[in-house]
Design a protein around this motif. Structure first.
Motif, PDB file in Angstrom:
ATOM      1  N   CYS A   1       0.804  -1.313  -0.053  1.00  0.00           N
ATOM      2  CA  CYS A   1       0.043  -0.017  -0.008  1.00  0.00           C
ATOM      3  C   CYS A   1       0.893   1.032  -0.142  1.00  0.00           C
ATOM      4  CB  CYS A   1      -0.883  -0.081   1.209  1.00  0.00           C
ATOM      5  SG  CYS A   1      -2.292  -1.250   1.033  1.00  0.00           S
ATOM      6  N   SER A   2       2.156   1.080  -0.200  1.00  0.00           N
ATOM      7  CA  SER A   2       2.893   2.288  -0.073  1.00  0.00           C
ATOM      8  C   SER A   2       2.627   2.819  -1.540  1.00  0.00           C
ATOM      9  CB  SER A   2       4.351   1.969   0.057  1.00  0.00           C
ATOM     10  OG  SER A   2       4.826   1.208  -1.109  1.00  0.00           O
ATOM     11  N   PRO A   3       2.758   4.435  -1.406  1.00  0.00           N
ATOM     12  CA  PRO A   3       2.653   5.152  -2.630  1.00  0.00           C
ATOM     13  C   PRO A   3       3.484   4.762  -3.902  1.00  0.00           C
ATOM     14  CG  PRO A   3       3.090   6.621  -0.970  1.00  0.00           C
ATOM     15  CD  PRO A   3       3.400   5.125  -0.489  1.00  0.00           C
ATOM     16  N   PRO A   4       3.238   4.608  -5.131  1.00  0.00           N
ATOM     17  CA  PRO A   4       1.769   5.238  -5.549  1.00  0.00           C
ATOM     18  C   PRO A   4       0.626   4.412  -5.510  1.00  0.00           C
ATOM     19  CG  PRO A   4       3.053   4.750  -7.354  1.00  0.00           C
ATOM     20  CD  PRO A   4       3.958   3.991  -6.238  1.00  0.00           C
ATOM     21  N   ASN A   5       0.385   3.394  -4.761  1.00  0.00           N
ATOM     22  CA  ASN A   5      -0.750   2.430  -4.887  1.00  0.00           C
ATOM     23  C   ASN A   5      -2.155   2.987  -4.072  1.00  0.00           C
ATOM     24  OD1 ASN A   5       0.584   0.660  -6.350  1.00  0.00           O
ATOM     25  ND2 ASN A   5       1.235  -0.632  -4.465  1.00  0.00           N
ATOM     26  N   ASN A   6      -1.965   4.502  -4.140  1.00  0.00           N
ATOM     27  CA  ASN A   6      -3.270   5.096  -3.619  1.00  0.00           C
ATOM     28  C   ASN A   6      -3.872   4.635  -2.225  1.00  0.00           C
ATOM     29  OD1 ASN A   6      -3.556   6.170  -6.106  1.00  0.00           O
ATOM     30  ND2 ASN A   6      -4.451   4.553  -7.102  1.00  0.00           N
ATOM     31  N   CYS A   7      -2.827   4.457  -1.264  1.00  0.00           N
ATOM     32  CA  CYS A   7      -3.238   4.187   0.056  1.00  0.00           C
ATOM     33  C   CYS A   7      -3.126   5.508   0.822  1.00  0.00           C
ATOM     34  CB  CYS A   7      -2.499   3.107   0.647  1.00  0.00           C
ATOM     35  SG  CYS A   7      -2.648   2.666   2.236  1.00  0.00           S
ATOM     36  N   SER A   8      -3.913   5.944   1.829  1.00  0.00           N
ATOM     37  CA  SER A   8      -3.927   6.951   2.425  1.00  0.00           C
ATOM     38  C   SER A   8      -2.968   6.786   3.720  1.00  0.00           C
ATOM     39  CB  SER A   8      -5.093   7.321   3.050  1.00  0.00           C
ATOM     40  OG  SER A   8      -5.795   6.323   3.757  1.00  0.00           O
ATOM     41  N   GLY A   9      -1.990   5.900   3.673  1.00  0.00           N
ATOM     42  CA  GLY A   9      -1.043   5.751   4.886  1.00  0.00           C
ATOM     43  C   GLY A   9      -1.366   4.617   5.956  1.00  0.00           C
ATOM     44  N   VAL A  10      -0.942   5.179   7.138  1.00  0.00           N
ATOM     45  CA  VAL A  10      -1.209   4.022   8.317  1.00  0.00           C
ATOM     46  C   VAL A  10      -1.964   4.843   8.990  1.00  0.00           C
ATOM     47  CG1 VAL A  10       0.809   2.719   7.789  1.00  0.00           C
ATOM     48  CG2 VAL A  10       0.883   5.040   9.586  1.00  0.00           C
ATOM     49  N   LEU A  11      -2.797   4.079  10.018  1.00  0.00           N
ATOM     50  CA  LEU A  11      -3.595   4.566  11.168  1.00  0.00           C
ATOM     51  C   LEU A  11      -3.003   3.855  12.312  1.00  0.00           C
ATOM     52  CD1 LEU A  11      -7.002   3.983   9.478  1.00  0.00           C
ATOM     53  CD2 LEU A  11      -5.995   6.130   9.790  1.00  0.00           C
ATOM     54  N   HIS A  12      -3.224   4.915  13.426  1.00  0.00           N
ATOM     55  CA  HIS A  12      -2.865   4.476  14.625  1.00  0.00           C
ATOM     56  C   HIS A  12      -4.105   3.739  15.360  1.00  0.00           C
ATOM     57  CE1 HIS A  12       0.904   7.113  15.527  1.00  0.00           C
ATOM     58  NE2 HIS A  12       0.142   7.705  14.396  1.00  0.00           N
ATOM     59  N   THR A  13      -3.811   2.456  15.768  1.00  0.00           N
ATOM     60  CA  THR A  13      -4.989   1.670  16.246  1.00  0.00           C
ATOM     61  C   THR A  13      -4.481   1.065  17.646  1.00  0.00           C
ATOM     62  OG1 THR A  13      -4.197  -0.339  15.540  1.00  0.00           O
ATOM     63  CG2 THR A  13      -5.528   1.041  13.954  1.00  0.00           C
ATOM     64  N   LYS A  14      -5.197   0.330  18.204  1.00  0.00           N
ATOM     65  CA  LYS A  14      -4.694  -0.195  19.653  1.00  0.00           C
ATOM     66  C   LYS A  14      -3.584  -1.428  19.283  1.00  0.00           C
ATOM     67  CE  LYS A  14      -7.582   1.189  22.817  1.00  0.00           C
ATOM     68  NZ  LYS A  14      -6.859   1.508  24.417  1.00  0.00           N
ATOM     69  N   ASN A  15      -3.723  -2.059  18.111  1.00  0.00           N
ATOM     70  CA  ASN A  15      -2.679  -2.974  17.438  1.00  0.00           C
ATOM     71  C   ASN A  15      -1.333  -2.296  17.097  1.00  0.00           C
ATOM     72  OD1 ASN A  15      -5.546  -3.507  16.439  1.00  0.00           O
ATOM     73  ND2 ASN A  15      -4.636  -5.418  16.911  1.00  0.00           N
TER      74      ASN A  15
END
Length: 787
Positions: A205-219
């Motif tokens: 999912c790293s650019p340029p595959n149109n992913c908005s990056g990462v999210l902070h979760t409990k995991n």
């Protein structure tokens, strides 16, 4: 017109022993069957097709894969996905090609089974499949994560391997159902979720595959594409949600949708309500949905439609990912699967029972498995079919077969002895013992499906272990605990199985089943021996009666016997009508019931046949028919009986009743008139060498018009009981008083401890009194709007 059973002798093999159509030995068949008390604690069977021991030593395990295809018959924004069923043994073609409908809140879903392929799975793959199905079903059934970690840990340690238990796989189907991609392995590998690992199915999912990056979760830090289409747990509320995407215009600093007087942000809301400080308040919020609850979708009535849960906005940092990827469609589809598997298990039980019965049958008997399932399904299951219609049909054939067997075998026995002998065979205690001797109770379905009690395959945390049993003919089946089964229920199932074999295989199949269960009868004609020198033409109008009945007697003395009451026994008369009435009662009951069953197969409810039969086969109908046909003029009886008949004719004349069926005849009538219809049917049956079709052709015109669904009166007794149950009324035990052949019956109905209704009926017999009392009770409810 009804099919005519063969009158040739029947030879069949049961338990390896050749059974011939010899006369019934009543001493054996009518032994005291109820001498031992019935134990209502009976085993509950599980079909062997769903049972195999788990074994971690197998390098490769073969699974037969079936595609459970689900088609929604309504519009929905959440589509259903197919599910793969993996079995260690192949399904019978009768089961593998089945289809049925489930009733959900918005409509129906049609389920089809389709054989897909065979696959070999390694022990590690099997273990991963079990992790997946235990996790998803535990979540759907329990709606929490309680004990899940402990169950999965026990599974990883390999505990309880090698024991007999429910063993099959339920897995998400791949979108492209082509070999070898029948299983969606990406979804299967979602358990346990590991944020630090990218599975081989995870997209870069790293650019340029149109992913908005990462999210902070409990995991921890998780790629956005793995959070979307996931199942998450929020520890601060102990709730589970299915994530369907990101909310592009909302983050922790956005204003909550108006829910009170004061506007506040999501961040402020969590601080004030939960004492939680959102640390990453710039993150986009997740769009969540409350998970589905497993329900019983086999119920005959539509589920009460609940409002769909509104989407929930969730800060990613408060979410712990349980499974990913897992679409909402997959989650919804798996919530339906327990109902599907319960139906499959029920069908397999029916198939096992059918094979057990037909294991050594030399006749060409073909019985659909679905018909056997209908026969072992009680009303308590609340499904769209049950045994009631088949029980009604089987009851009539049982009475018919045993009556003609006793009549022809014991030609010198009086009607009272024949009735007593028949009761010892067809009574509930007798039928219950027949059924228990063949271990039928273990196959009976007498409870509504409870998804909470459904055994998750491979989950050994509960009492899921089974014990093996050999119910009959060395066919193994498994026992899962014990449950209460009433003796009347066992008797009903025996009758319903007779009806199932009769309705699909004819009289030969029904006789085969009766012999198998222990009721030794046949349909072979034995001449009725008579040694009377009599000239019937001098005592009755044979020519007129021939025209009336549209039947010419080979032996007119049978006609004379059928019209002679016991009060008029003369040396020149061969006998009274009681023996012929005993036989004719059973024959008429069967031919009318069989006619109604075949004519109205698509009736709205299983109990409809029972009501139609009750409205058609009763003394009221027969007595009215006799009067309308003028048969009362031809009965040979004493003066007292003649006067009684004359009073009945006068009463009926005042009623001006055109039809010959109904629930509401309140006037007194002589039962001799009803007896004559039955005795004439018996006489024709004997004279025609047991041709029941001729009996029906001859007697039917006297009974016309027969009841139809449009003309059938209400069953006041059934309706009264249903209303009392629904409204929590108590119908007290009736007070019954009999004097001079007239019955007075008083009923009381209580509501909240007080008597709300009381009625006294005085009519010809107790059964009629019950109908009349219930009729007036219903009328009172409608007049006072108490219902």
């Amino acid at each position: 017109m009804m099919s005519k059973e063969t009158m040739e002798p029947i030879d069949m093999e049961i338990d390896g022993t050749q059974q011939s159509a010899d006369p019934l030995v009543v001493e054996e068949a009518t032994q005291e069957l109820g001498s031992e008390p019935y134990d209502d604690e009976q085993p509950s069977y599980v079909p062997a097709e769903l049972v195999k021991p788990w074994c971690s030593n197998d390098a490769s395990v073969l699974y037969h894969c079936y595609l459970i295809q689900m088609k929604q018959n309504f519009c929905s924004h959440i589509p259903v996905n197919n599910v793969v069923l993996g079995l260690r043994s192949e399904l019978n073609c009768d089961i593998a090609n089945m289809n049925f409908d489930l009733v959900v809140d918005k409509g129906t879903i049609t389920v089809n089974f389709k054989k897909a392929t065979e696959i070999h799975l390694s022990s590690e793959q099997v273990l991963q499949c079990r992790r997946f199905q235990i996790t998803i079903f535990r979540i759907l059934v329990d709606c929490n994560l309680q004990n899940l970690k402990e169950v999965l840990e026990r599974l990883s340690l390999g505990q309880n391997l090698g024991v007999e238990s429910i063993n099959y796989l339920l897995l998400p189907a791949a979108r492209m159902h082509q070999k070898p991609l029948i299983i969606d392995w990406e979804c299967v590998m979602s358990v346990p979720f590991r944020s630090e690992e990218n599975s081989e199915y995870h997209i870069d999912c790293s650019p340029p595959n149109n992913c908005s990056g990462v999210l902070h979760t409990k995991n921890g830090m998780v790629c956005t594409c793995r959070v979307q289409n996931s199942l998450v747990y929020t520890p601060h509320t102990s709730l589970l949600y299915c994530i369907t995407g990101l909310l592009d215009d909302l983050n922790g600093n956005s204003l909550l949708r108006p829910r009170g007087r004061r506007a506040r942000t999501y961040k402020t809301h969590y601080e004030e309500k939960h004492g939680i400080n959102l640390r990453v308040d710039q993150q986009l919020l997740l769009k969540g949905r409350h998970i589905f609850r497993v329900q019983n979708y086999l119920l005959s009535c539509r589920q009460q439609r609940k409002k769909e849960s509104k989407p929930v906005e969730l800060p990613p940092e408060l979410c712990s990912i349980v499974m990913s990827p897992l679409s909402i469609s997959n989650l919804y589809s798996f919530s339906i699967v327990p109902s599907i598997m319960y139906r499959l298990e029920s069908l397999l039980l029916a198939l096992n029972l059918k094979n057990m019965i037909l294991d050594r049958c030399t006749e060409n008997v073909t019985i659909p498995t679905i018909k056997v399932l209908e026969a072992i399904t009680t009303k308590g299951c609340q499904e769209n079919f049950n045994l009631e219609s088949l029980e009604t049909l089987g009851d009539s054939f049982l009475k018919y077969a045993t009556s003609q067997q006793l009549f022809k075998t014991y030609q010198n026995n009086a009607e009272g002895l024949l009735s007593g002998q028949r009761e010892k065979i067809v009574s509930n205690p007798a039928l219950c013992k027949f059924g228990c001797d063949r271990k039928l109770p273990g196959f009976i379905r007498n409870e509504c499906f409870d998804p909470k009690k459904w055994t998750i395959p491979g989950d050994y945390s509960g009492t899921s272990f089974l014990s093996e049993d050999l119910p009959f003919n060395e066919r193994n089946i498994y026992i899962r605990g014990r449950r209460k089964v009433k003796d009347e229920t066992v008797a009903d199932v025996v009758e319903a199985l007779i009806g199932a074999f009769l309705s699909t295989g004819g009289g030969i199949a029904a006789i085969y089943f009766m012999n198998w269960v222990g009721i030794k009868v046949d349909l072979v004609h034995i001449p009725y021996e008579r040694h009377f020198q009599v000239q019937p033409e001098k005592l009755i109008d044979v020519r007129y009666l021939k025209s009336l009945l549209n039947y010419s007697f080979r032996d007119p003395s049978l006609l004379l016997e059928a019209l002679t009451h016991t009060s008029c026994m003369l040396p020149k008369i061969p006998g009274c009508y009681e023996r012929l009435e005993f036989l004719g009662d059973a024959v008429l009951d069967y031919v009318i019931t069989f006619y109604l069953y075949n004519k109205y197969r698509d009736m709205s409810s299983p109990g409809f046949l029972t009501d139609m039969r009750s409205a058609s086969v009763n003394n009221d109908c027969y007595a009215l028919s006799a009067v309308k046909a003028g048969l009362h003029k031809h009965i040979l009886a004493s003066d007292n009986v003649d006067n009684d008949i004359a009073n009945t004719v006068n009463n009926f004349g005042r009623l001006s009743i055109e039809s010959t069926f109904g629930w509401e005849i309140e006037t007194y009538f002589s039962e001799v008139l009803a007896d004559i219809i039955e005795s004439l049917a018996g006489a024709i049956f004997v004279d025609s060498e047991y041709d029941k079709d001729i009996v029906f052709q001859s007697i039917r015109p006297l009974l016309e018009p027969l009841v139809t669904p449009e003309t059938m009166p209400l069953n006041h007794i059934r309706e009264s009981k249903d209303i009392c149950q629904k409204m929590h009324y108590i119908m007290k035990k009736p007070v019954i008083y009999t004097s001079n052949g007239v019955v007075t019956r008083t009923i009381e109905v209580e509501a909240k401890g007080a008597v709300m209704y009381k009625h006294t009926s005085t009519v010809s017999n107790n059964k009629t009194a019950e109908k009349v009392a219930c009729k007036y009770f219903l009328r009172s409810l409608k007049e006072t709007n108490l219902e």
